[in-house]
Design an enzyme around this catalytic site. Structure first.
Site, PDB file in Angstrom:
ATOM      1  N   ASP A 225       0.802  -1.225   0.000  1.00  8.72           N
ATOM      2  CA  ASP A 225       0.000   0.000   0.000  1.00  8.72           C
ATOM      3  C   ASP A 225       0.835   1.276   0.000  1.00  8.72           C
ATOM      4  O   ASP A 225       0.332   2.346   0.335  1.00  8.72           O
ATOM      5  CB  ASP A 225      -0.966   0.008   1.195  1.00  8.72           C
ATOM      6  CG  ASP A 225      -2.151   0.944   0.968  1.00  8.72           C
ATOM      7  OD1 ASP A 225      -2.522   1.144  -0.200  1.00  8.72           O
ATOM      8  OD2 ASP A 225      -2.674   1.497   1.957  1.00  8.72           O
ATOM      9  N   ASP A 263      -4.062  -4.204  -5.108  1.00  8.22           N
ATOM     10  CA  ASP A 263      -3.405  -2.901  -5.337  1.00  8.22           C
ATOM     11  C   ASP A 263      -1.945  -2.993  -5.758  1.00  8.22           C
ATOM     12  O   ASP A 263      -1.371  -1.999  -6.215  1.00  8.22           O
ATOM     13  CB  ASP A 263      -3.483  -1.999  -4.095  1.00  8.22           C
ATOM     14  CG  ASP A 263      -4.903  -1.647  -3.716  1.00  8.22           C
ATOM     15  OD1 ASP A 263      -5.744  -1.532  -4.619  1.00  8.22           O
ATOM     16  OD2 ASP A 263      -5.173  -1.490  -2.514  1.00  8.22           O
ATOM     17  N   ASP A 411     -12.077   1.537   5.213  1.00 13.90           N
ATOM     18  CA  ASP A 411     -10.971   1.758   4.288  1.00 13.90           C
ATOM     19  C   ASP A 411      -9.862   2.597   4.911  1.00 13.90           C
ATOM     20  O   ASP A 411      -8.790   2.726   4.321  1.00 13.90           O
ATOM     21  CB  ASP A 411     -11.473   2.477   3.028  1.00 13.90           C
ATOM     22  CG  ASP A 411     -12.477   1.641   2.252  1.00 13.90           C
ATOM     23  OD1 ASP A 411     -12.273   0.416   2.156  1.00 13.90           O
ATOM     24  OD2 ASP A 411     -13.462   2.218   1.757  1.00 13.90           O
TER      25      ASP A 411
END
Length: 437
Positions: A225, A263, A411
């Site tokens: 991330d 991601d 989130d």
């Protein structure tokens, strides 16, 4: 599209062939002028040639040969506008019926939704027969294709999902957390799993007891991330390799859906996230992970995360997937933990698929029932809703809609939410209230 299909139906079987060889890897058209027997059904020559005047007890038989297994069957047909069905038999064994929606006229042809048929090894007889009462349709072609790997799959319902662990909490809007807790959804593995082999084996055992297939999310890539709300992951490449090998060993020979590193491929293209050396390392770790599942979890269906329809252009994502080893994986995953519509992701995925040798994909529908906000917020956007529940499809390039994310999970600390990965009752209750199944 219809012209291409018609040409396929005409050319896939030789004009002299009496038996159509059905491929297990690509679509096969059956020439409807070749048959073993017919009753109460008349063959008309033309462009296309077609069977018509279907009567009570009517049928037509086609000789086919295959390597055996499950296949997707579709009819190329026309009718007077009313919906109906055709009974399907293989060597006298009834299969699920082929449903025929209204085409709007006898001169307008359409491809039916896929139904799944089981073919034995060698030559057999496919019979398409009238239902009772008769639903008339003209048959211009039959199309076989590989059955998608998640067709008719029952997915694992975790007793330890975020919603299940908070089931005693009550929503002020009257919604029940059981709406989420009762549904199959992803089981996420990351750096919180110090023994991924044992933890994966435990999930596999629970799934086997249910007679279901787990949706496993591998989320431990190095530099995860890019330092964002879900930062963390393995300390280095060696640690990741050991971790992913353990996860694969834990799955063993059991069937599982694996979503590989949400991601991670999208962030290859985020300026300032990874150096050139780190980008190359990430791609090599994807390749290593795929090889571990191939070696130690041969029945795992591995889908590489490819972002979503609003993220990166299709050419860039297709290149990322190719560098990461998509050729050795089942396919790719879209919309994980995001809110973009299923329609937009389907279009995006089809475009990517055409660039990566027609690989299939899955779509995370856990929170996209209302689609995105007007400004496409990605972090706890307000007033979103649950999307279609986890379902595998028989044919097409979309293998399944899946709840990859656990609805109700925050989130990050945005829009009033708790830290990323933490359960939020208000978020969960809103998703239920605005659900669109």
């Amino acid at each position: 599209m219809k012209r291409q299909l018609f040409l396929l139906l005409l050319t896939c079987a030789s004009s002299h062939a009496q038996v159509t060889n059905v491929s297990s890897t690509s679509q096969t058209g059956v020439d409807v002028t070749h048959y073993a027997a017919a009753s109460n059904y008349t063959l008309y020559s033309g462009n296309p040639s077609e069977w018509g005047n279907l009567g009570q007890g009517g049928y037509v038989d086609f000789p086919i040969s295959s390597a055996g297994g499950s296949y997707a069957l579709q009819l190329y047909y026309s009718n007077g506008g009313s919906s109906g069905a055709a009974n399907v038999y293989v060597n006298g064994v009834q299969q699920p019926a082929a449903l025929t929606s209204g085409t709007g006229g006898w001169g307008t042809f359409s491809l039916s939704a896929a139904t799944s048929v089981t073919l034995p090894v060698g030559t057999s007889t496919l019979r398409l027969a009238a239902t009772n009462p008769v639903q008339a349709f003209n048959l211009a072609g039959v199309l076989f294709g590989p059955s998608n790997p998640l067709s008719k799959t029952s997915f694992y319902v975790s007793p330890s999902s975020q919603a299940a662990e908070n089931i005693s909490q009550s929503c002020s809007n009257g919604a029940s957390l059981s709406t989420i807790a009762s549904q199959p959804q992803g089981v996420w593995f990351g750096d919180w799993n110090s023994n991924p082999q044992a933890d994966a084996a435990y999930v596999v055992k629970l799934a086997q007891n249910q007679g279901t297939v787990p949706i496993v999310v591998a989320y431990d890539i190095v530099n995860r991330d890019c330092g964002g709300g879900s930062s963390g992951g393995a300390a280095n490449a060696a640690a990741y390799q050991a971790w992913i090998q353990g996860l694969a060993l834990g799955l063993g020979n059991s069937k599982a859906v694996v979503i590989l590193e949400p991601d991670a491929l999208s962030q290859l293209n985020v300026q300032g996230c990874l150096s050139s050396a780190q980008q190359n390392e990430r791609l090599s770790l994807f390749q290593y992970a795929i090889s571990m599942f191939t070696q130690h979890a041969p029945n795992a269906l591995v889908y590489l995360d490819a972002g979503h329809s609003g993220a990166i252009d299709v050419n860039t994502m297709a290149a990322n997937l190719q560098y990461a080893g998509i050729s050795n994986a089942t396919g790719f995953a879209l919309n994980v933990s995001n809110y973009e519509t299923t329609g937009d992701n389907t279009t995006y995925g089809q475009q990517i698929s055409s660039l990566v040798n027609n690989k299939h994909f899955i779509i995370d529908t856990s929170r996209n029932g209302q689609g995105p906000t007007a400004d496409h917020q990605f972090c706890n956007p307000p007033n979103r809703g649950l999307g279609s529940v986890s379902t595998g499809f028989a044919s097409g390039v979309v293998d399944a809609d899946l709840w990859v994310q656990n609805p109700g999970t925050s989130d990050g600390t945005c829009n009033g939410g708790p830290p990323a990965g933490t359960f939020s009752l208000p978020i969960a209750c809103t998703l239920i209230q605005n659900a669109k199944f």
